[in-house]
Design a protein around this motif. Structure first.
Motif, short mmCIF file in Angstrom:
data_model
loop_
_atom_site.label_atom_id
_atom_site.label_comp_id
_atom_site.label_asym_id
_atom_site.label_seq_id
_atom_site.Cartn_x
_atom_site.Cartn_y
_atom_site.Cartn_z
N LYS A 85 -5.68 5.31 -2.68
CA LYS A 85 -4.46 6.09 -2.42
C LYS A 85 -4.18 6.95 -3.94
O LYS A 85 -3.84 7.99 -3.51
N SER A 91 -7.15 -0.47 -1.11
CA SER A 91 -6.49 0.59 -0.36
C SER A 91 -5.68 1.32 -1.46
O SER A 91 -5.41 2.72 -1.45
N VAL A 151 0.69 -1.32 -0.01
CA VAL A 151 -0.04 -0.16 -0.14
C VAL A 151 0.90 1.32 0.09
O VAL A 151 0.36 2.36 -0.51
#
Length: 328
Positions: A265, A261, A225
């Motif tokens: 982002k 995720s 991530v």
């Protein structure tokens, strides 16, 4: 931006017929369908038969590709197989494929970049063709992850499945497809996801897993991530493209919650992300070509679409490839 004299001209895939559902896993370990779906997004995975190995999956994926390819594969001059689960340490899966398909002019070798293997293979194929060293390359990614999965470990057995995907990359000066690529590695993270081999110690620490997959899911999740969005933006900057120009983002389908995720982002809409994990599980190097071929079969991909592939995984390593879709 990279120089390219190559493009992808055909694609295919294959998954075994046996389905392992979340309900099936409930009978093996202390887990539950709701728990698995909430944490991974995975509902099913395909499992190879006892006598079915990675080479068989790869051969079937190429046969699937050949069924819709207008040309002949007889003049393929290189076979690259990305895998972490070869039938044997040697001979390579690529040599087994070359022999079975009777490709008389093809060199063959395996490539192990784990879950980034397919994108590494495409980058290598483009480079070799653009350099004038080859003209027609089969890039195959195949895995039988079930054969190295510990089905008493509830943290890993819910993730992995088996499958294969294949792409044909050919020399083309009129309509080259590859636009950019970015590759990176961080060997210091190797201890977070591995499978024990001849060595049983890494960085002075005894290894776990007894020949099966070991993964520190929390550390791998945090790394992906944090790192993948930076790699995506670096690739786009080098290729002089913007995220808004990308039609489809195809990351390694490790875990759909992880992909959510990463997408958040980056600010990528979920309807622009292609994955394969929901019904195939984490198939390591095969997850990206499986997602691509699914989308192709569903007529989602249009000629000229800008596609960003991004593989990442054990090593730790990643590879992103940006290209235009040229398959009708």
């Amino acid at each position: 931006m990279i120089t390219s004299l190559a493009r992808i001209t055909a694609i295919g895939s294959y998954v075994p017929s046996t389905i392992l559902t979340n309900a099936d896993l409930e009978k093996l370990v202390d887990t539950h369908d709701d728990w698995i779906v909430q944490r991974t997004g995975i509902r099913e995975r395909r499992i190879a038969r006892k006598e079915e190995f990675t080479s068989h999956l790869c051969i079937n994926a190429v046969n699937n590709l050949a069924a819709t390819y207008a040309g002949s594969l007889a003049d393929v001059d290189l076979v690259i197989v990305a895998t972490t689960t070869p039938d044997y340490p040697f001979p390579s899966v690529a040599c087994l494929v070359q022999n079975h398909l009777k490709l008389p002019h093809a060199a063959a070798f395996d490539l192990n970049a784990t879950c980034a293997g397919f994108t590494y293979g495409l980058h290598l194929a483009n480079g070799l063709i653009t350099a004038g060293l080859h003209r027609k390359v089969l890039v195959i990614a195949g895995e039988t992850m079930s054969k190295v999965t510990d089905y008493t470990d509830r943290n890993t057995c819910i993730l992995f499945g088996d499958g294969a995907g294949a792409a044909l990359v050919e020399h083309d000066t009129s309509e080259p497809g590859f636009i950019g690529a970015v590759l990176w590695s961080d060997g210091s993270g190797g201890k977070h996801v591995y499978r024990m081999g001849l060595a049983q110690v890494m960085d002075g620490i005894p290894l776990e897993g007894k020949g099966m997959i070991y993964q520190n899911g929390r550390e791998v999740y945090k790394w992906a991530v944090r790192t993948v969005p930076d790699g995506v933006m670096r690739l786009l900057q080098q290729a002089d493209r913007s995220l808004e120009q990308v039609n489809w983002f195809v990351p390694h389908s490790a875990n759909l919650k992880m992909i959510d995720s990463i997408g958040e982002k980056l600010g990528i809409s979920p309807d622009k992300i292609l994955t394969s994990a929901e019904y195939f599980g984490n198939t390591s190097s095969a997850s990206i070509p499986l997602a691509l071929h699914q989308a192709h079969q569903q007529s989602l991909l249009k000629k000229g679409d800008l596609i960003l592939l991004f593989g990442f995984g054990a090593g730790l390593t990643y590879a992103g490839v940006l290209f235009t879709w040229n398959i009708a």
